[in-house]
Design an enzyme around this catalytic site. Sequence first.
Site, PDB file in Angstrom:
ATOM      1  N   ASN A   1       3.745  11.983  -3.206  1.00  0.00           N
ATOM      2  CA  ASN A   1       3.886  11.170  -1.928  1.00  0.00           C
ATOM      3  C   ASN A   1       3.250  11.976  -0.856  1.00  0.00           C
ATOM      4  OD1 ASN A   1       5.598   9.728  -3.271  1.00  0.00           O
ATOM      5  ND2 ASN A   1       7.285  10.078  -2.379  1.00  0.00           N
TER       6      ASN A   1
ATOM      7  N   HIS B   1      -0.966  15.042  -3.625  1.00  0.00           N
ATOM      8  CA  HIS B   1      -1.991  14.128  -3.121  1.00  0.00           C
ATOM      9  C   HIS B   1      -2.233  13.857  -1.775  1.00  0.00           C
ATOM     10  CE1 HIS B   1      -1.091  11.106  -7.067  1.00  0.00           C
ATOM     11  NE2 HIS B   1      -1.498  12.385  -7.296  1.00  0.00           N
TER      12      HIS B   1
ATOM     13  N   SER C   1       5.557   5.408 -11.112  1.00  0.00           N
ATOM     14  CA  SER C   1       5.340   4.381 -12.170  1.00  0.00           C
ATOM     15  C   SER C   1       4.894   5.313 -13.199  1.00  0.00           C
ATOM     16  CB  SER C   1       4.447   3.279 -11.796  1.00  0.00           C
ATOM     17  OG  SER C   1       3.306   3.965 -11.122  1.00  0.00           O
TER      18      SER C   1
END
Length: 266
Positions: free
Chosen positions: A117, A134, A206
């Site tokens: 996140n 990220h 996911s």
Amino acid sequence: MAQPSQPDPQLLEQIERLAPQLAAAQNIAISTGAGVSAESGVPTFRDAQTGLWAKYDPVMLASIDGFRRDPATVWKWYDERRQTIRAVEPNAGHYALAQWEQAWRDAGRTFQLITQNIDDLHGRAGSSDIIELHGNIWWVRPLHGTLLEARRLDDCPLAQHPPLDEQGRVLRPHVVWFNEQLDPLNIEAAFDAASACDVMLVVGTSSVVYPAAALPLYALRHGAAVIEVNPQPTEFSPLASACLRGASGIVLPVLLEQVLEQSLRS
Ligand code: BJW
């Protein structure tokens, strides 16, 4: 319909069964994704492409090619997401992980939080040692600059799209887009944590974006138990040691409560 704030009896029983293993773990790694922020009101990466943004290809919104082609549109998307994130608060799942880190540190044990996140909600909840694979949506760097020139830009909303620095250079979000390299130091630290942990929790992702999706596989290969927390099955589910099918804001606080109770008993 209002969300239940307690796991259903079957899930609760599963949590009670897993708690002793977690309570005994000297070294815990947690890998989180967008789902952990969903209950705060931050749309997951895929859900952020609804409404006005549905007509855009996600890869164009999150790639250097898309940015070069249309920096204003990409920045409008990020600016909108920054405004959403600024307006929300961390949820019970974020707070449970921060409290867990503190408890493990106090006990001289290891607890490493790794997140895909970019929303900074783990930090705002009090987690102190976070590997942000990220990047971070509040940071920017010159498009034609170096990683060392990254800095925080808190203006929200932004005065212009794209924002420019003092020398008039175009700034880009300091995040990792598709086909861009992750910071090698972050990758090394994350895979070190995955190889050293006794238990890894994979929460709200996911598990399709690499290299983050390889972390639980790496942990399994090094002998750890890997527990998935996600209301939906994922690519990783068939390999997981256990799957807790619930929202992280409900599962994590109850799991932590059980784990701390067990740790105090031993
Ligand atoms: C809840 C919930 C609740 C809902 N509680 N849960 C090896 C194999 C295959 C492909 C590749 C590979 N290596 C590299 C690639 C290519 C690519 C990749 O992985 N592509 C795949 C799509 C196939 N990877 C890269 O390009 C990476 N770079 C790289 O590897 O460099 C080396 C290289 C370069 C060139 C060629 C080859 C190698 C970089 C990846 C960067 C990803 N960047 C993004 C954008 C960041 C900025 C931004 O946000 O704007 O990161 S993409 C996007 O996906 C974002 C997220 O962090 C990331 C993961 O998404 P996440 O967190 O899993 O969210 P969702 O929305 O997918 O899922 C949410 C989940 O939550 C769901 O499961 C829900 O059920 C759940 N949920 N409510 C708990 N309450």
